[in-house]
Design a protein around this motif. Structure first.
Motif, PDB file in Angstrom:
ATOM      1  N   PHE A 138      43.356  59.671  77.335  1.00 47.62           N
ATOM      2  CA  PHE A 138      43.842  59.599  75.947  1.00 47.62           C
ATOM      3  C   PHE A 138      43.390  60.829  75.165  1.00 47.62           C
ATOM      4  CE2 PHE A 138      44.237  58.436  71.571  1.00 47.62           C
ATOM      5  CZ  PHE A 138      45.351  57.605  71.538  1.00 47.62           C
ATOM      6  N   PRO A 139      44.323  61.522  74.491  1.00 45.89           N
ATOM      7  CA  PRO A 139      43.971  62.734  73.737  1.00 45.89           C
ATOM      8  C   PRO A 139      43.340  62.377  72.389  1.00 45.89           C
ATOM      9  CG  PRO A 139      46.320  62.307  73.535  1.00 45.89           C
ATOM     10  CD  PRO A 139      45.781  61.239  74.431  1.00 45.89           C
ATOM     11  N   ASP A 140      42.038  62.295  72.365  1.00 42.80           N
ATOM     12  CA  ASP A 140      41.316  61.715  71.226  1.00 42.80           C
ATOM     13  C   ASP A 140      41.754  62.258  69.872  1.00 42.80           C
ATOM     14  OD1 ASP A 140      39.950  61.107  73.588  1.00 42.80           O
ATOM     15  OD2 ASP A 140      38.011  61.014  72.593  1.00 42.80           O
ATOM     16  N   LYS A 141      41.853  63.576  69.750  1.00 44.03           N
ATOM     17  CA  LYS A 141      42.080  64.185  68.440  1.00 44.03           C
ATOM     18  C   LYS A 141      43.535  64.113  67.983  1.00 44.03           C
ATOM     19  CE  LYS A 141      38.262  67.531  68.650  1.00 44.03           C
ATOM     20  NZ  LYS A 141      37.845  67.309  70.048  1.00 44.03           N
ATOM     21  N   VAL A 142      44.445  63.719  68.860  1.00 44.79           N
ATOM     22  CA  VAL A 142      45.845  63.611  68.423  1.00 44.79           C
ATOM     23  C   VAL A 142      45.993  62.454  67.446  1.00 44.79           C
ATOM     24  CG1 VAL A 142      48.211  63.084  69.152  1.00 44.79           C
ATOM     25  CG2 VAL A 142      46.827  64.712  70.469  1.00 44.79           C
ATOM     26  N   ALA A 143      45.428  61.309  67.793  1.00 44.23           N
ATOM     27  CA  ALA A 143      45.507  60.155  66.897  1.00 44.23           C
ATOM     28  C   ALA A 143      44.554  60.353  65.718  1.00 44.23           C
ATOM     29  CB  ALA A 143      45.145  58.884  67.653  1.00 44.23           C
ATOM     30  N   GLY A 169      35.738  63.802  76.554  1.00 45.48           N
ATOM     31  CA  GLY A 169      34.768  63.906  77.633  1.00 45.48           C
ATOM     32  C   GLY A 169      35.397  64.418  78.919  1.00 45.48           C
ATOM     33  N   TYR A 170      36.635  63.987  79.191  1.00 39.40           N
ATOM     34  CA  TYR A 170      37.334  64.451  80.390  1.00 39.40           C
ATOM     35  C   TYR A 170      37.694  65.931  80.280  1.00 39.40           C
ATOM     36  CZ  TYR A 170      40.874  64.459  84.134  1.00 39.40           C
ATOM     37  OH  TYR A 170      41.602  64.742  85.269  1.00 39.40           O
ATOM     38  N   VAL A 171      38.109  66.358  79.095  1.00 36.69           N
ATOM     39  CA  VAL A 171      38.387  67.781  78.865  1.00 36.69           C
ATOM     40  C   VAL A 171      37.129  68.603  79.120  1.00 36.69           C
ATOM     41  CG1 VAL A 171      38.917  69.494  77.077  1.00 36.69           C
ATOM     42  CG2 VAL A 171      40.343  67.442  77.300  1.00 36.69           C
ATOM     43  N   ALA A 172      36.000  68.145  78.603  1.00 38.80           N
ATOM     44  CA  ALA A 172      34.738  68.867  78.806  1.00 38.80           C
ATOM     45  C   ALA A 172      34.376  68.910  80.286  1.00 38.80           C
ATOM     46  CB  ALA A 172      33.622  68.202  78.001  1.00 38.80           C
ATOM     47  N   PHE A 173      34.605  67.811  81.009  1.00 40.34           N
ATOM     48  CA  PHE A 173      34.322  67.805  82.442  1.00 40.34           C
ATOM     49  C   PHE A 173      35.172  68.845  83.171  1.00 40.34           C
ATOM     50  CE2 PHE A 173      35.959  66.139  86.553  1.00 40.34           C
ATOM     51  CZ  PHE A 173      34.823  66.383  87.315  1.00 40.34           C
ATOM     52  N   LEU A 187      45.757  72.126  77.171  1.00 40.98           N
ATOM     53  CA  LEU A 187      46.336  73.407  76.764  1.00 40.98           C
ATOM     54  C   LEU A 187      46.021  73.715  75.303  1.00 40.98           C
ATOM     55  CD1 LEU A 187      48.176  75.623  78.096  1.00 40.98           C
ATOM     56  CD2 LEU A 187      50.089  74.526  76.913  1.00 40.98           C
ATOM     57  N   GLY A 188      45.987  72.671  74.471  1.00 43.70           N
ATOM     58  CA  GLY A 188      45.706  72.879  73.060  1.00 43.70           C
ATOM     59  C   GLY A 188      44.232  72.975  72.730  1.00 43.70           C
ATOM     60  N   GLU A 189      43.424  72.153  73.397  1.00 46.40           N
ATOM     61  CA  GLU A 189      42.002  72.106  73.081  1.00 46.40           C
ATOM     62  C   GLU A 189      41.203  73.218  73.760  1.00 46.40           C
ATOM     63  OE1 GLU A 189      40.288  69.893  70.958  1.00 46.40           O
ATOM     64  OE2 GLU A 189      42.343  69.479  70.302  1.00 46.40           O
ATOM     65  N   ARG A 190      41.637  73.652  74.954  1.00 48.11           N
ATOM     66  CA  ARG A 190      40.860  74.662  75.675  1.00 48.11           C
ATOM     67  C   ARG A 190      41.769  75.798  76.170  1.00 48.11           C
ATOM     68  NH1 ARG A 190      35.557  73.467  76.993  1.00 48.11           N
ATOM     69  NH2 ARG A 190      35.546  75.731  77.329  1.00 48.11           N
ATOM     70  N   PRO A 191      42.378  76.528  75.238  1.00 51.18           N
ATOM     71  CA  PRO A 191      43.209  77.663  75.645  1.00 51.18           C
ATOM     72  C   PRO A 191      42.405  78.801  76.268  1.00 51.18           C
ATOM     73  CG  PRO A 191      42.919  77.661  73.267  1.00 51.18           C
ATOM     74  CD  PRO A 191      42.347  76.371  73.767  1.00 51.18           C
ATOM     75  N   ASP A 192      41.089  78.761  76.087  1.00 51.90           N
ATOM     76  CA  ASP A 192      40.234  79.758  76.744  1.00 51.90           C
ATOM     77  C   ASP A 192      40.147  79.531  78.250  1.00 51.90           C
ATOM     78  OD1 ASP A 192      38.867  77.321  76.011  1.00 51.90           O
ATOM     79  OD2 ASP A 192      36.983  78.265  76.630  1.00 51.90           O
ATOM     80  N   THR A 208      49.961  71.526  64.956  1.00 52.78           N
ATOM     81  CA  THR A 208      49.805  72.586  63.963  1.00 52.78           C
ATOM     82  C   THR A 208      48.373  73.104  63.918  1.00 52.78           C
ATOM     83  OG1 THR A 208      51.585  71.664  62.605  1.00 52.78           O
ATOM     84  CG2 THR A 208      50.045  73.160  61.520  1.00 52.78           C
ATOM     85  N   THR A 209      47.409  72.194  63.953  1.00 54.70           N
ATOM     86  CA  THR A 209      46.012  72.596  63.756  1.00 54.70           C
ATOM     87  C   THR A 209      45.312  72.997  65.045  1.00 54.70           C
ATOM     88  OG1 THR A 209      45.279  70.298  63.927  1.00 54.70           O
ATOM     89  CG2 THR A 209      45.787  71.143  61.714  1.00 54.70           C
ATOM     90  N   ARG A 210      45.735  72.442  66.192  1.00 55.63           N
ATOM     91  CA  ARG A 210      45.025  72.681  67.448  1.00 55.63           C
ATOM     92  C   ARG A 210      45.819  73.505  68.452  1.00 55.63           C
ATOM     93  NH1 ARG A 210      39.790  71.789  66.657  1.00 55.63           N
ATOM     94  NH2 ARG A 210      39.541  71.604  68.927  1.00 55.63           N
ATOM     95  N   MET A 211      47.101  73.219  68.599  1.00 53.29           N
ATOM     96  CA  MET A 211      47.903  73.952  69.575  1.00 53.29           C
ATOM     97  C   MET A 211      48.299  75.319  69.034  1.00 53.29           C
ATOM     98  SD  MET A 211      49.350  74.007  72.604  1.00 53.29           S
ATOM     99  CE  MET A 211      49.799  72.416  73.279  1.00 53.29           C
ATOM    100  N   GLY A 212      48.946  75.345  67.895  1.00 50.56           N
ATOM    101  CA  GLY A 212      49.329  76.605  67.272  1.00 50.56           C
ATOM    102  C   GLY A 212      50.377  77.370  68.055  1.00 50.56           C
TER     103      GLY A 212
END
Length: 303
Positions: free
Chosen positions: A116-121, A140-144, A182-187, A226-230
């Motif tokens: 579940f994409p936490d910050k979307v909701a 947590g899964y993104v960080a892993f 893709l939106g949270e960790r574009p690095d 708008t705020t995260r993906m850009g």
């Protein structure tokens, strides 16, 4: 005479070198420790030639739901994406350079929370969902993936670690977490294929019972995009859905997300959104279109 002829034929057969089995790559399975979840089982496919060419470095695709990627006996429904077969075809046709696939197992009953994409909701909506299903685990899964698994894969194998050469692919909730990465960790992740993406976030029957939720979902997606993906900034994104079974609910939400992304500057060069008429929400449908989606998404992995 006949005996001498048979002996001669036998000697000729022995002189012919055995035909080598085709190189279809190899699999490595291992449990990877994680700070948030404990050990997570992974299945890594190394492409043909990996063990011979010690100088070559490889892009990597990270895929979710590893149980349903390669081996029917491990899958939930005795059908798989056949991701290694799709990769072999693209590599053999010289459409894509050889690449590694890393599959990450889903956690069974906690799959919904994990992907579940936490910050979307928005916070109110997210708390309501968590109250019903348990703590949401997408961040947590993104960080892993970004901070634990990928560095381990880069240390273990000859990878090309840059974001341009790091992709993710998943379906349904796995599609959600793919676009979220893709939106949270574009690095870390430069490409994503979000397949039959469960953009409604909750069960469509819940939205039918509470129609106001549809507008909340679309609003929340617009805010996160708008705020995260850009803007694209060198990234590429594939999204799609079918028209049957669960996929039949997705069109209005995908249309809204498409419009939001276009507004943010995602052109046909960076973003592709496809509808597959008659396709259902299942692995055989995803396997059928995987060569097309990877052929487009990974097209710049040519050498």
């Amino acid at each position: 005479m006949i005996r001498r002829l048979l002996l001669t034929l036998w000697a000729l057969l022995l002189a012919v070198p055995a035909l080598a089995a085709p190189d279809t790559g190899r699999f490595v399975e291992t449990d990877v420790p994680s700070r948030a979840f404990g050990p997570i089982h992974t299945v890594t496919w190394l492409p043909p030639g990996y063990d011979r060419d010690k100088a070559r470095r490889y892009p990597v695709v990270y895929m979710h739901d590893a149980q349903n990627l390669f081996f029917p006996k491990r899958s939930n429904f005795n059908k798989v994406w056949a991701a290694d077969k799709a990769a072999l075809g693209l590599i053999a046709a010289h459409k894509v350079a050889p690449f590694i696939i890393v599959g990450i197992d889903h956690p069974g009953p906690r799959r919904y929370q994990r992907y579940f994409p936490d910050k979307v909701a928005d916070p109110v909506f997210a708390r309501g969902i968590a109250a019903k299903v348990g703590p949401l685990q997408g961040d947590g899964y993104v960080a892993f993936l970004a901070d634990e698994l990928k560095p381990l894969i880069d240390r273990t194998y000859r990878t090309r670690p840059q974001a341009k050469y790091t992709a993710t692919t998943g379906s349904s909730m796995g599609g959600l977490i793919s676009i979220y990465l893709l939106g949270e960790r574009p690095d870390v992740f430069g490409k994503a294929a979000a397949v039959s993406t469960h953009i409604p976030l909750v069960d469509p029957d819940t939205i039918k019972a509470r129609p106001e939720l549809a507008d909340i979902v679309k609003r929340d997606w617009a805010a996160w995009l708008t705020t995260r993906m850009g803007a694209p900034r060198g990234r590429k994104l594939w999204m799609d859905h079918g028209t049957e079974t669960l996929d039949s609910n997705y069109a209005p939400y995908q249309t809204a997300v498409d419009a939001d992304l276009r507004q943010l500057g995602w052109t046909d060069a960076e973003f592709r959104s496809r509808v597959f008429q008659g396709a259902a929400h299942e692995e055989n449908a995803w396997a059928a279109r995987l060569p097309e989606m990877w052929g487009w998404l990974l097209a710049d992995w040519k050498k």
